[in-house]
Design an enzyme around this catalytic site. Structure first.
Site, PDB file in Angstrom:
ATOM      1  N   ASN A  32       0.875  -1.073  -0.051  1.00  0.00           N
ATOM      2  CA  ASN A  32       0.169   0.165   0.026  1.00  0.00           C
ATOM      3  C   ASN A  32       0.961   1.268  -0.133  1.00  0.00           C
ATOM      4  O   ASN A  32       1.243   1.725   0.843  1.00  0.00           O
ATOM      5  CB  ASN A  32      -0.804  -0.101   1.163  1.00  0.00           C
ATOM      6  CG  ASN A  32      -1.734  -1.109   1.134  1.00  0.00           C
ATOM      7  OD1 ASN A  32      -1.985  -2.094   0.406  1.00  0.00           O
ATOM      8  ND2 ASN A  32      -2.112  -1.639   2.605  1.00  0.00           N
ATOM      9  N   ASN A  95       3.358  -2.154   5.812  1.00  0.00           N
ATOM     10  CA  ASN A  95       2.807  -1.087   5.407  1.00  0.00           C
ATOM     11  C   ASN A  95       2.387  -0.007   6.636  1.00  0.00           C
ATOM     12  O   ASN A  95       1.746   1.089   5.961  1.00  0.00           O
ATOM     13  CB  ASN A  95       1.195  -1.461   4.825  1.00  0.00           C
ATOM     14  CG  ASN A  95       1.357  -1.804   3.466  1.00  0.00           C
ATOM     15  OD1 ASN A  95       2.142  -1.541   2.835  1.00  0.00           O
ATOM     16  ND2 ASN A  95       0.667  -3.154   3.236  1.00  0.00           N
ATOM     17  N   HIS A  96       2.826   0.046   7.715  1.00  0.00           N
ATOM     18  CA  HIS A  96       2.504   1.154   8.695  1.00  0.00           C
ATOM     19  C   HIS A  96       3.831   2.300   8.436  1.00  0.00           C
ATOM     20  O   HIS A  96       3.402   3.414   8.992  1.00  0.00           O
ATOM     21  CB  HIS A  96       2.535   0.587  10.228  1.00  0.00           C
ATOM     22  CG  HIS A  96       1.295   0.040  10.169  1.00  0.00           C
ATOM     23  ND1 HIS A  96       0.816  -1.336   9.720  1.00  0.00           N
ATOM     24  CD2 HIS A  96       0.387   0.271  11.056  1.00  0.00           C
ATOM     25  CE1 HIS A  96      -0.238  -1.562  10.006  1.00  0.00           C
ATOM     26  NE2 HIS A  96      -0.671  -0.861  10.882  1.00  0.00           N
ATOM     27  N   LYS A  98       4.977   3.854   6.248  1.00  0.00           N
ATOM     28  CA  LYS A  98       5.037   4.888   4.865  1.00  0.00           C
ATOM     29  C   LYS A  98       5.614   5.996   5.223  1.00  0.00           C
ATOM     30  O   LYS A  98       5.252   6.799   6.317  1.00  0.00           O
ATOM     31  CB  LYS A  98       3.607   4.978   4.341  1.00  0.00           C
ATOM     32  CG  LYS A  98       3.034   3.564   3.724  1.00  0.00           C
ATOM     33  CD  LYS A  98       2.047   3.908   2.910  1.00  0.00           C
ATOM     34  CE  LYS A  98       0.699   3.615   3.888  1.00  0.00           C
ATOM     35  NZ  LYS A  98       0.546   2.070   4.422  1.00  0.00           N
ATOM     36  N   TYR A 161       2.197   5.964  12.045  1.00  0.00           N
ATOM     37  CA  TYR A 161       1.054   6.981  11.511  1.00  0.00           C
ATOM     38  C   TYR A 161       1.464   8.557  11.604  1.00  0.00           C
ATOM     39  O   TYR A 161       1.023   9.399  11.970  1.00  0.00           O
ATOM     40  CB  TYR A 161      -0.202   6.874  12.185  1.00  0.00           C
ATOM     41  CG  TYR A 161      -0.756   5.507  12.088  1.00  0.00           C
ATOM     42  CD1 TYR A 161      -1.045   4.820  10.971  1.00  0.00           C
ATOM     43  CD2 TYR A 161      -1.141   4.810  13.219  1.00  0.00           C
ATOM     44  CE1 TYR A 161      -1.743   3.655  10.789  1.00  0.00           C
ATOM     45  CE2 TYR A 161      -1.701   3.592  13.270  1.00  0.00           C
ATOM     46  CZ  TYR A 161      -2.023   2.907  11.997  1.00  0.00           C
ATOM     47  OH  TYR A 161      -2.469   1.747  11.935  1.00  0.00           O
ATOM     48  N   ARG A 177       1.076   8.364  16.683  1.00  0.00           N
ATOM     49  CA  ARG A 177       0.790   7.338  17.754  1.00  0.00           C
ATOM     50  C   ARG A 177       2.116   6.779  18.122  1.00  0.00           C
ATOM     51  O   ARG A 177       2.964   6.425  17.403  1.00  0.00           O
ATOM     52  CB  ARG A 177      -0.144   6.334  17.127  1.00  0.00           C
ATOM     53  CG  ARG A 177      -0.670   5.464  18.454  1.00  0.00           C
ATOM     54  CD  ARG A 177      -1.790   4.562  18.068  1.00  0.00           C
ATOM     55  NE  ARG A 177      -0.997   3.346  17.284  1.00  0.00           N
ATOM     56  CZ  ARG A 177      -1.505   2.359  16.560  1.00  0.00           C
ATOM     57  NH1 ARG A 177      -2.580   2.545  16.337  1.00  0.00           N
ATOM     58  NH2 ARG A 177      -0.647   1.508  16.121  1.00  0.00           N
TER      59      ARG A 177
END
Ligand code: ZN
Length: 452
Positions: A32, A95-96, A98, A161, A177
């Site tokens: 993603n 995918n976290h 990015k 995030y 976070r």
């Protein structure tokens, strides 16, 4: 001599005949490659749009489009992620981590990436729990030059995030976070162009649920408000204990409700939409009383964004869909809410499609959503417009359509121009590699094939 002419010309003609433009600017996106939450994925400055995305093996890549010469630079690998390197990992792509980008007042480009809570070996996380990866901060070696990067060791490894907000005076705010699900949401402020950051300040608190076998958890999205304000929209995640008997599925991606609040960055004080000063950090029951936009308990929510209109009233997007049993949530429809000065307007309805995306409030009445949706097996990016302040929406224009695919979509690029608003990545089956596109209001920014 004559005989040689065709030989000399042929390659030129052949080249001309094959010279065409791609609609994608990169083909090494990974998984993603972009998302709404890691943002901004790009920034426009002085005629150039700089973009970043998750490339090969989850490393951050950067490219730049010059609007005047219509040429591209890059993509360059800008950093190295600790995620995406373990071939034995059960879930191949995390995918976290990015990348999110910001350009400071001296023109240096900053990217934060690679985090999904950090690992125990990175130390004790005082504001939450661990999971994987390591949040990293890299900066361009020279102003507005994407070709070389260096790593700065000035942020905690525990974040995920990651989001950047830049104020008019140049102050940078890094929101994230501080760990895995059971962690506070924090921001860190830098007044020296990202060379140092103040300690993390919690604004959303994680804690045990007062009644259930679960913990209170959050997902937030932060952006510029009016003047010195930062606006934040968020939803609530009930983080069930994996061994709970109260929920047969154990831990699931269950999220509810939409909230909104504002920070005055001069004072660090937060207020709700009515201007009432908030007691920080926010806890669940307090949020439900003081910052609620919409109660959405019978369905699941996912991913807010928020913008102000010309009357400085907030608008909020969030996707909402029915509960599906099992670990994974079902299709979610885009929703729009706005504050009219006295109350929140809007309800969960079907005026927008099942889609992901972000929006621009162009005037009090004109709201433009850039949405990634499916049409049969096609992935479609289109533009949905309301000209009645959000009461009704109409699909105005299709910007990109690809067979047998779906799209990952970024938030609106910071200071974006109509020609280049968002980054999308084409998700195809059986391969983690992605074509990456820069889209504006007339479709994809082209890249001629002789640029490579
Ligand atoms: Zn959870």
């Amino acid at each position: 001599m004559r005989l040689y002419l065709p030989l000399l010309l042929l390659p030129i003609f052949a080249h001309a005949a094959h010279m065409h433009a791609h609609d994608h600017f990169a083909d090494n996106g990974w998984g993603n490659a972009v998302a709404i939450v890691q943002q901004p994925a790009g920034e426009h400055l002085n005629g150039i749009t700089y973009v970043t995305y998750q490339g090969l093996h989850e490393d951050p890549y950067v490219a730049a489009y010059n609007h005047n010469t219509k040429t591209w630079e890059g993509p360059f690998q800008a950093g190295a992620s600790e995620l995406g390197k373990d071939p034995n990992r059960r879930k191949k792509i995390d995918n976290h981590g990015k990348p999110a980008m910001v350009i400071d007042n001296e023109g240096y480009i900053h990217i934060v990436f690679g985090g999904h809570g950090g690992k125990p070996e990175h130390g004790k996380n005082l504001l939450g729990n661990h999971h994987d990866g390591r949040m990293k901060h890299i900066v361009s070696k020279r102003p507005l030059d994407i070709s070389e990067w260096e790593e700065l060791d000035n942020i905690p490894p525990f974040g995920t995030y990651n989001q950047f907000v830049k104020m008019d005076n140049g102050d940078l705010f890094l929101f994230y976070r501080h760990g895995a699900h059971r962690s506070d949401w924090v921001y860190q402020k830098s007044t020296d162009n990202g060379r140092t950051f103040d300690a993390p300040v919690s604004f959303l608190r994680h804690q045990r649920h007062t009644e259930l076998h679960a913990e209170d958890s959050w997902y937030a999205w932060a952006s510029r408000g009016q003047g010195d304000d930062i606006i934040v929209a968020y939803d609530y995640h009930i983080c069930w204990d994996s061994d709970t008997t109260q929920n047969t599925n154990g831990h699931i991606a269950e999220r509810h409700n939409v909230f909104y609040m504002v920070m005055d960055t001069r004072t660090g004080e937060w207020r709700n939409v009515e201007g009432e000063t908030l007691k920080m950090p926010i806890e669940r029951i307090y949020a439900e009383t003081h910052t609620l936009v919409q109660k959405i308990e019978d369905q699941w929510t996912f991913q807010c964004t928020t913008k102000l209109d010309s009357s400085r009233n907030p608008h909020i997007s969030v996707t909402v869909g029915p509960y599906f049993s099992g670990k994974f949530s079902g299709p979610k429809r885009m929703q729009h809410f706005k504050w009219d000065g006295n109350k929140w307007i809007g309800e969960v309805d079907d005026s927008l499609p099942v889609a992901k995306g972000d929006f621009i409030v162009e005037s009090k009445d004109t709201i433009k959503f850039f949405l990634a949706s499916k049409d049969g097996t096609d992935g479609v990016i289109s533009w949905w417009i309301s000209s009645d302040g959000g009461k009704t929406f109409k699909q105005e224009r299709e910007l990109l359509r690809k067979q047998d695919s779906s799209f990952a979509i970024s938030s609106i690029i910071h200071n974006s121009q109509p020609e280049a608003r968002i980054v999308v990545a084409e998700i195809v089956r059986n391969s983690p590699e992605r074509r990456v596109y820069l889209l504006g209001e007339n479709g994809a920014v082209q890249r001629s094939s002789d640029e490579g």
